[in-house]
Design a protein around this motif. Structure first.
Motif, mmCIF file in Angstrom:
data_model
loop_
_atom_site.group_PDB
_atom_site.id
_atom_site.type_symbol
_atom_site.label_atom_id
_atom_site.label_comp_id
_atom_site.label_asym_id
_atom_site.label_seq_id
_atom_site.Cartn_x
_atom_site.Cartn_y
_atom_site.Cartn_z
ATOM 1 N N ARG A 41 0.971 -1.154 -0.052
ATOM 2 C CA ARG A 41 -0.151 0.073 0.015
ATOM 3 C C ARG A 41 0.894 1.396 -0.008
ATOM 4 N N LEU A 42 2.125 1.247 0.803
ATOM 5 C CA LEU A 42 2.633 2.635 0.883
ATOM 6 C C LEU A 42 3.341 2.777 -0.602
ATOM 7 N N ALA A 43 3.877 1.604 -1.172
ATOM 8 C CA ALA A 43 4.672 1.554 -2.412
ATOM 9 C C ALA A 43 3.635 2.188 -3.446
ATOM 10 N N LEU A 44 2.386 1.749 -3.446
ATOM 11 C CA LEU A 44 1.522 2.312 -4.386
ATOM 12 C C LEU A 44 1.144 3.799 -4.286
ATOM 13 N N THR A 45 0.954 4.259 -2.852
ATOM 14 C CA THR A 45 0.800 5.251 -2.700
ATOM 15 C C THR A 45 1.848 6.279 -3.316
ATOM 16 N N GLU A 46 3.071 6.116 -3.031
ATOM 17 C CA GLU A 46 4.261 6.877 -3.392
ATOM 18 C C GLU A 46 4.232 6.946 -4.722
ATOM 19 N N LEU A 47 3.817 5.797 -5.453
ATOM 20 C CA LEU A 47 3.901 5.819 -7.134
ATOM 21 C C LEU A 47 3.028 6.870 -7.784
ATOM 22 N N GLY A 48 1.933 7.223 -7.001
ATOM 23 C CA GLY A 48 0.948 8.286 -7.390
ATOM 24 C C GLY A 48 -0.356 7.726 -7.983
ATOM 25 N N THR A 49 -1.029 8.613 -8.764
ATOM 26 C CA THR A 49 -2.364 8.445 -9.018
ATOM 27 C C THR A 49 -2.830 7.216 -9.905
ATOM 28 N N THR A 50 -2.015 6.856 -10.708
ATOM 29 C CA THR A 50 -2.358 5.448 -11.561
ATOM 30 C C THR A 50 -2.218 4.269 -10.653
ATOM 31 N N PHE A 51 -1.263 4.156 -9.731
ATOM 32 C CA PHE A 51 -1.052 3.103 -9.122
ATOM 33 C C PHE A 51 -2.088 3.035 -7.927
ATOM 34 N N ILE A 52 -2.363 4.336 -7.377
ATOM 35 C CA ILE A 52 -3.350 4.439 -6.351
ATOM 36 C C ILE A 52 -4.729 3.726 -6.671
ATOM 37 N N LYS A 53 -5.000 4.076 -8.167
ATOM 38 C CA LYS A 53 -6.280 3.642 -8.626
ATOM 39 C C LYS A 53 -6.162 2.266 -8.811
ATOM 40 N N LEU A 54 -5.103 1.583 -9.360
ATOM 41 C CA LEU A 54 -4.870 -0.025 -9.644
ATOM 42 C C LEU A 54 -4.908 -0.510 -8.291
ATOM 43 N N GLY A 55 -4.496 0.166 -7.075
ATOM 44 C CA GLY A 55 -4.414 -0.672 -5.832
ATOM 45 C C GLY A 55 -6.252 -0.605 -5.329
ATOM 46 N N GLN A 56 -6.978 0.404 -5.640
ATOM 47 C CA GLN A 56 -8.011 0.767 -5.417
ATOM 48 C C GLN A 56 -9.200 -0.422 -6.165
ATOM 49 N N MET A 57 -8.656 -0.665 -7.279
ATOM 50 C CA MET A 57 -9.307 -1.664 -8.215
ATOM 51 C C MET A 57 -9.141 -3.175 -7.740
ATOM 52 N N LEU A 58 -7.801 -3.299 -7.252
ATOM 53 C CA LEU A 58 -7.440 -4.500 -6.919
ATOM 54 C C LEU A 58 -8.119 -4.853 -5.490
ATOM 55 N N SER A 59 -8.391 -3.910 -4.912
ATOM 56 C CA SER A 59 -9.072 -4.060 -3.349
ATOM 57 C C SER A 59 -10.327 -4.758 -3.571
ATOM 58 N N THR A 60 -10.972 -4.582 -4.806
ATOM 59 C CA THR A 60 -12.103 -5.246 -5.110
ATOM 60 C C THR A 60 -11.906 -6.521 -5.724
ATOM 61 N N ARG A 61 -11.015 -7.305 -5.751
ATOM 62 C CA ARG A 61 -10.508 -8.453 -6.317
ATOM 63 C C ARG A 61 -10.002 -9.450 -5.474
ATOM 64 N N ALA A 62 -10.748 -9.475 -4.169
ATOM 65 C CA ALA A 62 -10.244 -10.513 -3.423
ATOM 66 C C ALA A 62 -10.098 -11.872 -3.569
ATOM 67 N N ASP A 63 -10.368 -12.412 -4.796
ATOM 68 C CA ASP A 63 -10.399 -13.437 -5.558
ATOM 69 C C ASP A 63 -9.027 -13.666 -6.151
#
Length: 526
Positions: A41-63
């Motif tokens: 989470r910390l790495a995605l936050t520091e990488l910026g907008t696109t990676f934050i959005k990617l992390g938010q999307m992956l948070s919906t893919r518990a599968d």
């Protein structure tokens, strides 16, 4: 970045402490002291907008990522500073053809909120209507496109070089994420969503959708009505205003169920911050940029799964999940069925006492991940939203049970599914398909026979997974040839041969042994 947050293989527990201590967070804490989920989470936050959005999307893919990482990624928030006023004014003038003071009777240069994609300003129209203006951050689209290109390359490399990662099709996941993010960058999408929600609930006075102003909106600017109410997160204020929280929870849940099962077009981010209490106890909806769509087939599949679970029909639930998901060719069906039976036994007993849908879906995703099934994105989003609906409703009413609501809508859908009108539609559709088949079958058969007579029929057989073994076989033949030739040179003392030992024979044999060891390593790893 991966090295800094201890996500690269060489930054491990075996790395000297004086090196690991160099990687710290902004608070001076060594990143390796955090669990791996937090470090991601910390790495995605520091990488910026696109990676934050990617992390938010992956948070919906518990599968795909598992419940622990999904829960951690759900906490991702973009702390993006707002653009300066002169840049905002330039964006508005470029998009709408005039500066804010001409378009609005009043425009607040100071942003009231700033997120990863855009920032929000308060304004007032000439007729006195209070509005909010959402302005996209300058230069964000170019940066996002560059990041998406990088992500696509990395995903393709991962899929090509890792059999385990290839199971989860990272390239398809990134492609899905790219489409979603590019839609979010186009504010016309949210504008159209607002207009459609307003049309769907035009006859329901209890629901308030912000009015959109197309003439004051563009691809990078969105103007909409400012709601008067407040978020349902303010429970004390709801109590002070005399709002019936139990009734409001039912109104909220039923509104979302209508979106899903009646309209097939639903708000996909129903957290408390997006749900408002409006004057008169009405329900207001904000942030309509993220939506989901449910087609007829998906609704039928979902209701069939719910019905099989509620009736504890293990065979039906096993079959429905296999039909719904993409299954690997080596699926162990008996082991999969045993896990489903255990799932039904564990959660089926909770139906009468109030089922925790979040825990049930988490357990179901664990089974799906264990057996390498892939849930279609549209179904995954639907399941996540249903869990969010229950969680948000329970903040208003701790005793709220969404199971009864789902049963009611499921029964209604089943009645419609087998109604005379629906059956007539399906019969007509089936007859149309048969008519098309019977009309094209003679022509297709004739074409096939003609190709056979002319010797033009080609049958292609594609064998998957043989390229690696064939490469290793070729590698082994070349290594054997090198060893054999080098041994002959050595035995014959072929010149140059100082002290009677063939130099090329020795070097060739050594190289052959090294390559042979490498081949054995490749075979062991495969």
């Amino acid at each position: 970045m991966l090295a800094k947050y201890g996500l690269a293989d060489w930054v491990s527990d075996s790395t000297p402490g004086f090196i690991r201590r160099r990687f710290v967070t902004g608070e001076g804490i060594a990143v390796t002291e955090y669990p791996v989920e937090v470090r991601i989470r910390l790495a995605l936050t520091e990488l910026g907008t696109t990676f934050i959005k990617l992390g938010q999307m992956l948070s919906t893919r518990a599968d795909l990522v598992g419940p622990e990482l999904a829960a951690e990624l759900a906490a991702l928030q973009a702390d993006t500073p707002p653009d300066p006023p002169e840049l905002v004014r330039a964006t508005i003038q470029s998009e709408l053809g005039a500066p804010p003071e001409v378009l609005f009777a009043w425009f607040d240069d100071k942003a009231v909120a700033s997120a990863s994609v855009g920032q929000v300003h308060l304004a007032r129209l000439a007729d006195g209507a209070e509005v909010v203006v959402k302005v996209q951050h300058a230069g964000i689209e170019g940066k996002v496109r560059s990041d998406l290109s990088l992500l696509a390359t990395v995903a393709q490399l991962a899929e090509t070089n890792s059999k385990e990662l290839a199971r989860y099709r990272p390239a398809d996941t990134v492609a899905e994420f790219s489409r979603s993010l590019m839609r979010e960058l186009n504010f016309h999408t949210e504008l159209n969503n607002l207009l459609r929600f307003s049309q769907n609930f035009a006859k329901d006075p209890r629901i308030r959708i912000p009015a959109a102003f197309p003439e004051l909106s563009s691809r990078r600017v969105l103007t909409m009505e400012r709601l008067e109410g407040y978020s349902i997160a303010h429970l004390e204020r709801m109590a002070a205003d005399g709002v019936d929280r139990v009734a409001f929870a039912d109104l909220f849940a039923n509104t979302l169920m209508q979106m899903i099962f009646r309209d097939g077009f639903y708000h996909a981010d129903p957290h408390p911050g997006n749900i408002f209490v409006e004057p008169g106890g009405r329900l207001g909806l904000l942030d309509c940029g993220k939506i989901g769509r449910v087609d007829e087939q998906t609704r039928d599949d979902f209701i069939a799964i719910v019905a099989a679970f509620l009736t504890s029909d293990v065979e039906a639930l096993t079959d429905q999940l296999i039909e719904l998901c993409e299954t690997p060719p080596d699926l162990n069906r008996s082991a999969y069925r045993a896990d489903v039976a255990e799932f039904v036994g564990e959660f089926g007993e909770s139906l009468q006492g109030g089922l925790d849908l979040g825990a049930a879906f988490e357990a179901m995703f664990a089974i799906i991940r264990k057996h390498h099934l892939i849930v279609p994105p549209r179904v995954n989003m639907l399941l996540l939203v249903i869990v969010q609906i229950e969680g948000t409703a329970r903040q208003l009413d701790p005793n709220f049970d969404l199971t009864g609501t789902l049963q009611a809508y499921g029964a209604d859908l089943l009645r419609k599914r087998f109604s005379p009108g629906q059956l007539q539609k399906e019969i007509v559709r089936t007859l149309r398909d048969w008519r098309h088949l019977l009309r094209t079958l003679p022509r297709d058969t004739s074409t096939l026979l003609e190709r056979i007579q002319r010797g033009e029929l080609q049958i292609r057989v594609q064998q998957h997974g043989l390229q690696g073994p064939l490469n290793r076989l070729t590698y082994g033949i070349l290594v054997a040839a090198l060893l054999l030739g080098s041994s002959l040179l050595w035995a014959l003392a072929a010149p140059p041969a100082p002290w009677g030992i063939s130099l090329f024979g020795v070097l060739g044999t050594a190289l052959g042994l090294a390559l042979g060891a490498h081949l054995l390593y490749l075979i062991w790893r495969a």
